[in-house]
Motif scaffolding. Structure first.
Motif, short mmCIF file in Angstrom:
data_model
loop_
_atom_site.label_atom_id
_atom_site.label_comp_id
_atom_site.label_asym_id
_atom_site.label_seq_id
_atom_site.Cartn_x
_atom_site.Cartn_y
_atom_site.Cartn_z
N ASP B 197 0.83 -1.21 0.00
CA ASP B 197 0.00 0.00 0.00
C ASP B 197 0.86 1.25 0.00
N ILE B 198 1.87 1.24 0.86
CA ILE B 198 2.76 2.40 0.94
C ILE B 198 3.52 2.57 -0.37
N GLN B 199 3.96 1.44 -0.93
CA GLN B 199 4.68 1.48 -2.20
C GLN B 199 3.83 2.14 -3.28
N GLY B 200 2.51 1.79 -3.30
CA GLY B 200 1.62 2.33 -4.31
C GLY B 200 1.41 3.83 -4.16
N GLU B 201 1.40 4.28 -2.94
CA GLU B 201 1.17 5.72 -2.72
C GLU B 201 2.43 6.53 -2.90
N ALA B 202 3.56 5.99 -2.43
CA ALA B 202 4.79 6.78 -2.40
C ALA B 202 5.66 6.57 -3.63
N PHE B 203 5.28 5.63 -4.52
CA PHE B 203 6.15 5.24 -5.64
C PHE B 203 7.56 4.97 -5.17
N ASN B 204 7.65 4.27 -4.04
CA ASN B 204 8.94 3.98 -3.44
C ASN B 204 8.82 2.68 -2.65
N SER B 205 9.85 1.81 -2.75
CA SER B 205 9.74 0.46 -2.17
C SER B 205 10.39 0.31 -0.80
N SER B 206 10.86 1.41 -0.25
CA SER B 206 11.65 1.29 0.98
C SER B 206 10.85 0.67 2.13
N ALA B 207 9.55 0.94 2.17
CA ALA B 207 8.75 0.37 3.27
C ALA B 207 8.71 -1.15 3.16
N LEU B 208 8.63 -1.65 1.90
CA LEU B 208 8.66 -3.10 1.71
C LEU B 208 10.01 -3.67 2.11
#
Lengths: 258, 247
Positions: B197-208
């Motif tokens: 979900d965070i990846q989709g909003e932030a266009f960034n994979s760091s949370a994953l």
């Protein structure tokens, strides 16, 4: 209940046992009186061990009858009724067996090995089982090894624990299946001494062994088996010193010239 | 190079979402522990059913073997979808079809069910290997002392078998833990779902990536523990090696 046997402790009538195509026992007839020590000799593969395993129904026979204290313990041998057709409880609480490979429970101490079955099967209290187990281990000379695990014991000590474990169930008959064959030579005597003591106390014993000296000294009767039949039986002196059968002579010749 | 670091290892992204990701990981842990414990138990039951002796138990053995073969052969994801998509429509009490035990959502329990069903089958095979590795003389000795098959299993065979298979069971547990992420597809807020979900909003994979790191914090020590247990078990059978205390 079918009655036969005429007061014999154990009576085998025409016992047959097959493993697939292989007929390991081909009609065994044997009488064992109360308090008698019967030593069974014979080459490997002659069916000696299988005979013992038939008597306590680890390998139930396909044919023939076995009477234990005049009770037919495998009536209807060969019928596909499973364990239901056999007197398993009756047999297992009267017949003890000691194996060549000891088969002690490795995760339990010497004393726990001895007390497990009396607690679980005979429902004895822990205190009672431990008191009796301690006494039995003292009797086989292991009073100082109660808390040891089997892998800390020598082969001879392990085998003596196994004997105490079987005795803890108050058996009427004891079966010994080559109990010294896996032992170093210097450990054989300590185990045979326990057997001698048991015999002198009047225990009924079937002893499969290669120890000729023991058979001669302790046996009331010697049975020579070959290829699934009893070739010859009689008093130790008769069978061992004056065998009538050619096969017995050949076997004894090979064993004694070692 | 900078793109790699900013896409996967952006520390500000990680710290900004740490609490959400951590909450997801807590759900992952809860799911792993509950499903893991149930699968351990279910696997043991299956392996014991499979070992029941004699002709009367032939149907039981047959059904058990069929179960084990079938569920080892179906992807876990499909099991999850089958349960979550249709269980609610079955004519059973709501407490089973739409479970909300312990205050957890139904998707959590669908995940527990699927993982238990599948990993129970895997673990049954591990137990079986352990039971078969116990020498036959042990069962014979126990039976010759008058114990029933069940008593012999309980007091003699299973304790030895379990000791032999602790390491492979832990391996299966690690695999189960990683597979809990599949339950994210039915919208359970476990760590992978949160990270996505965070990846989709932030266009960034760091949370994953952060979620992956949290996994490693748990799985790496477990993997080392497995190695240690295996070498310890082997040393028990090495001639002359010092005796290792029972686990």
């Amino acid at each position: 209940m079918q009655v036969s046997g005429g007061g014999a402790m154990l009576r085998l009538e025409n016992v047959h046992k097959r493993f697939g195509q292989l007929e390991v026992l081909r009609g065994i007839n044997l009488d064992v009186r109360r308090g008698e020590v019967v030593c069974i000799l014979g080459p490997s593969g002659s069916g000696k061990s299988t005979l013992l395993r038939c008597v306590n129904l680890l390998e139930p026979p396909e044919e023939g009858e076995i009477f234990l204290e005049d009770k037919d313990i495998c009536r209807g041998a060969g019928t596909p009724s499973g364990e239901g057709g056999w007197q398993l409880d009756f047999v297992r609480q009267r017949v003890g067996i000691v194996f060549q490979q000891f088969n002690l429970f490795p995760q339990k101490t010497a004393l726990e090995n001895v007390t497990l079955a009396p607690e679980k099967v005979l429902k004895r209290s822990r205190e009672e089982a431990r008191a009796k187990g301690t006494a039995l281990l003292e009797r086989v000379g292991l009073a100082d090894k109660l808390g040891e695990y089997p892998d800390r014991l020598s082969g001879g000590q392990q085998q003596r624990v196994a004997i105490a474990r079987a005795l803890a169930m108050d058996p009427h008959v004891m079966l010994f299946d080559e109990v010294t064959s896996a032992l170093d030579p210097e450990l054989v005597k300590e185990v045979l001494d326990v057997l001698r003591k048991l015999a002198s106390e009047g225990m009924t014993m079937l002893v499969v062994t290669h120890e000729m000296g023991f058979a001669r000294e302790v046996g009331d009767k010697v049975v020579f088996m070959d290829e699934g039949v009893i070739v010859e039986q009689g008093k130790p002196a008769d069978v061992l010193d004056n065998p009538r059968e050619e096969r017995t002579k050949r076997f004894l010749g090979l064993v004694l010239e070692r | 190079m900078n793109e790699i670091i900013s896409q996967y290892f952006d520390l500000s992204e990680m710290s900004k979402h740490f609490d959400e990701v951590f909450d997801g990981f807590v759900i992952t842990l809860e799911l792993s522990l509950i499903a893991g414990a149930l699968a351990l138990l279910w696997g043991l039951i299956l392996s014991l059913l499979r070992q029941l002796p004699g002709r009367p138990f032939l149907p039981v053995r047959f059904v058990t073997i069929a179960y084990i073969d079938v569920f080892r052969g179906i992807p876990l994801l499909i099991i999850i979808l089958l349960i979550s998509g249709s269980l609610a429509f079955l004519p059973l009490p709501d407490a089973i079809t739409i479970p909300h035990w312990l205050g957890k959502p139904d998707t959590f329990w669908y995940g527990v069910m699927a993982l238990t069903i599948t990993y129970g089958a895997y673990m049954a095979e591990v137990y079986r290997a352990g039971i078969e590795a116990v020498p036959g003389g042990q069962m014979e000795a126990a039976r010759s002392l008058g114990m029933s098959h069940g008593q012999a299993m309980r007091n003699v065979v299973v304790p030895q078998a379990v000791r032999k298979v602790i390491a492979p069971l832990l391996n299966d547990f690690i695999a189960l833990m990683k597979d809990t992420t599949l339950v994210g597809v039915i919208a359970l807020n476990e760590v992978a779902h949160v990270g996505r979900d965070i990846q989709g909003e932030a266009f960034n994979s760091s949370a994953l990536t952060l979620g992956a790191i949290m996994f490693l914090v748990v799985t790496l020590p477990l993997a080392r523990l497995v190695d240690k247990l295996i070498s310890r078990e082997q040393s028990r059978f090495t001639r002359g090696a010092p005796r290792v205390e029972a686990l």
